[in-house]
Design a protein around this motif. Structure first.
Motif, short mmCIF file in Angstrom:
data_model
loop_
_atom_site.label_atom_id
_atom_site.label_comp_id
_atom_site.label_asym_id
_atom_site.label_seq_id
_atom_site.Cartn_x
_atom_site.Cartn_y
_atom_site.Cartn_z
N UNK A 341 53.41 33.50 -41.46
CA UNK A 341 52.15 32.76 -41.60
C UNK A 341 52.07 31.62 -40.58
N UNK A 342 53.22 30.96 -40.33
CA UNK A 342 53.26 29.90 -39.32
C UNK A 342 52.85 30.47 -37.97
N UNK A 386 42.52 18.96 -38.43
CA UNK A 386 42.82 20.29 -38.96
C UNK A 386 42.34 20.40 -40.39
N UNK A 387 41.68 21.51 -40.70
CA UNK A 387 41.27 21.79 -42.07
C UNK A 387 41.40 23.28 -42.33
N UNK A 388 41.23 23.68 -43.55
CA UNK A 388 41.44 25.09 -43.93
C UNK A 388 42.71 25.21 -44.76
N UNK A 389 42.62 26.01 -45.82
CA UNK A 389 43.73 26.12 -46.75
C UNK A 389 45.05 26.51 -46.12
N UNK A 396 53.15 22.08 -42.73
CA UNK A 396 53.57 22.09 -41.32
C UNK A 396 52.37 22.10 -40.38
N UNK A 397 51.25 21.57 -40.83
CA UNK A 397 50.02 21.65 -40.05
C UNK A 397 50.17 21.03 -38.66
N UNK A 422 45.28 15.04 -37.00
CA UNK A 422 44.88 14.50 -38.29
C UNK A 422 44.64 15.68 -39.23
N UNK A 423 45.14 15.61 -40.45
CA UNK A 423 45.04 16.73 -41.39
C UNK A 423 44.11 16.37 -42.54
N UNK A 424 43.17 17.23 -42.79
CA UNK A 424 42.24 17.08 -43.92
C UNK A 424 42.98 17.48 -45.20
#
Length: 453
Positions: A341-342, A386-389, A396-397, A422-424
């Motif tokens: 997935x990574x 960054x966004x999205x499940x 590890x976004x 930046x992570x949502x």
């Protein structure tokens, strides 16, 4: 307390966010699998049950929603030439939150009509010719479309001199026609905002029912916009405080990329080529995603790169892709699955950024070497949201994004290479875009707190 509920019906998950307007503060967020194959209200109720466990019972004063369920708003666009009105039509559709599944240029053929029928668009955007320019192409295409069974509304945004003739032809064929201003009234001058407004209105009026949201809509005050339009609104508002930025929304079916920047040349001796770029731009990669479109990632970069990036065998990767295809809601359980997935996530972002960004090439002139830029120069963008499940829940976004930007696969790309990430984390961007429609200052303050925490 004045509580507001904000809902995002995604292609894979339905997300809910509760906000207290009086405090003001985020009260909680939750999500559940989008049950679009059955009834989306089932997934909504499950998400609300999770939210209630966090916040306790809430009496919502307002309920608003956006949607990209079942693949979002599918649009086909046609224009005169690919580099001009066809491209303008595509940009208008993408900026309005639509997923452009096909674009056509020049005159439509019988084979094109068969393809259009098979693609089953939600909306058709018919363009062609600058005002006072070519009329024949758009009139021909209107006649061709008029012969089809009327199964989708047609937004007419071409040469205004041909607009009445096209409208009458299509209406005689039984089609719903919504005329608006030309997307390119003069050569190289875009006018896409009126068209985007019409597309959103059509979404509100018709597509909600087509996507199975009719029952769920009784539970809310209104579905305001497609999810990508909500995210674009939120990012545009956020950029007022953080400055120029980019964002990637990695979903199960698509990868949306946004840039809120002029993207002008940063290298001396560079000239711009092509249509002017919008300051707030969105592109969508309909073939790239973490679940419904996982196979598209493999096809875009090649199986070898997925194997290399994941550190797993070819057989393991193919097995994981097959299991994703059978069960799109599957989550990685083992370390090997997490590594695959990574790899899928980093490669999807890599492809999305490269396709969204402009390119630069060296040209030789009588005055010496020069550079020619097509699209936006995003190399100096300092923030990537960054966004999205698939990104938010991985933990590890940042590493995923940094690996994507470090790619050496696109030497001519003007994609960002070292932007801060930046992570949502609480998945609020679409919710804040919704909130901003009625409470802009509050949405802005909540985002600043969230992304500076």
């Amino acid at each position: 307390m004045k509580a507001v509920l904000l809902i995002d019906f995604g292609s894979t998950y339905t997300k809910v966010t509760a906000v207290d307007l009086d405090a003001p503060q985020l009260l909680g967020t939750a999500q559940s699998y989008t049950t679009v194959e059955e009834d989306v209200s089932i997934g909504l109720e499950k998400a609300l049950a999770q939210l209630t466990r966090q916040t306790g019972p809430l009496n919502f004063q307002e309920r608003y929603a956006c949607s990209s369920a079942a693949g979002g708003l599918r649009m086909i666009a046609s224009g005169l030439v690919p580099s001009l009105t066809a491209e303008a039509a595509k940009r208008a559709a993408l900026g309005a939150g639509a997923k452009v599944v096909k674009t056509y240029a020049y005159e439509l053929t019988e084979e094109d009509l068969e393809e259009i029928q098979a693609l089953k668009p939600d909306i058709f955007l018919l363009c062609g010719g600058t005002d006072g320019g070519n009329q024949d192409c758009v009139i021909h295409n209107a006649r061709m479309l008029a012969g089809m069974a009327p199964c989708f509304p047609i937004v007419l945004a071409g040469n205004r001199a041909a607009s009445r003739a096209c409208e009458q032809t299509l209406a005689q064929g039984g089609h719903e026609v919504i005329p608006c201003q030309n997307v390119m009234p003069t050569f190289n001058q875009l006018n896409i905002e009126p068209c985007q407004k019409v597309i959103r209105e059509v979404f509100l009026r018709r597509i909600v029912a087509a996507k199975g949201l009719t029952k769920a809509s009784r539970l809310i005050s209104g579905i305001l916009m497609p999810t990508p339009a909500a995210v674009l609104a939120a990012l545009t508002l956020l950029s007022q405080s953080l400055g120029e930025l980019m964002a990637v929304d990695l979903g199960g079916a698509t990868t949306d990329v946004y840039s809120i920047t002029a993207g002008l040349p940063t290298r001396g001796g560079t000239v711009l080529r092509g249509l002017p770029e919008p300051y707030a731009k969105r592109t969508v990669e309909g073939d790239i995603g973490m679940r419904y479109s996982a196979q598209g990632v493999v096809e875009a970069v090649g199986l070898d790169r997925v194997v290399q990036a994941s550190g797993q065998t070819e057989e393991a990767v193919l097995d994981w892709i097959a299991r994703i295809r059978r069960k799109p809601g599957i989550l990685a359980q083992s370390q090997a699955e997490a590594q695959m997935d990574f790899a899928l996530a980093s490669l999807a972002i890599e492809v999305g950024l490269a396709r969204h960004a402009g390119t630069i090439e060296q040209v030789f002139t009588p005055m010496g070497v020069a550079y020619q830029q097509t699209g936006k120069d995003l190399t100096r963008v300092s923030r990537l949201v960054l966004t999205g499940g698939a990104l938010i829940h991985t933990g590890q976004a940042e590493a995923i994004a940094l690996q994507a930007m470090a790619t050496q696969q696109y030497p001519n790309s003007l994609m960002p290479r070292s932007a801060g990430v930046l992570v949502d984390k609480r998945y609020i961007l679409s919710a804040m875009g919704l909130l901003s429609q009625n409470h802009e200052a509050l949405a802005k303050d909540l985002m600043i707190k969230e992304f500076s925490a």
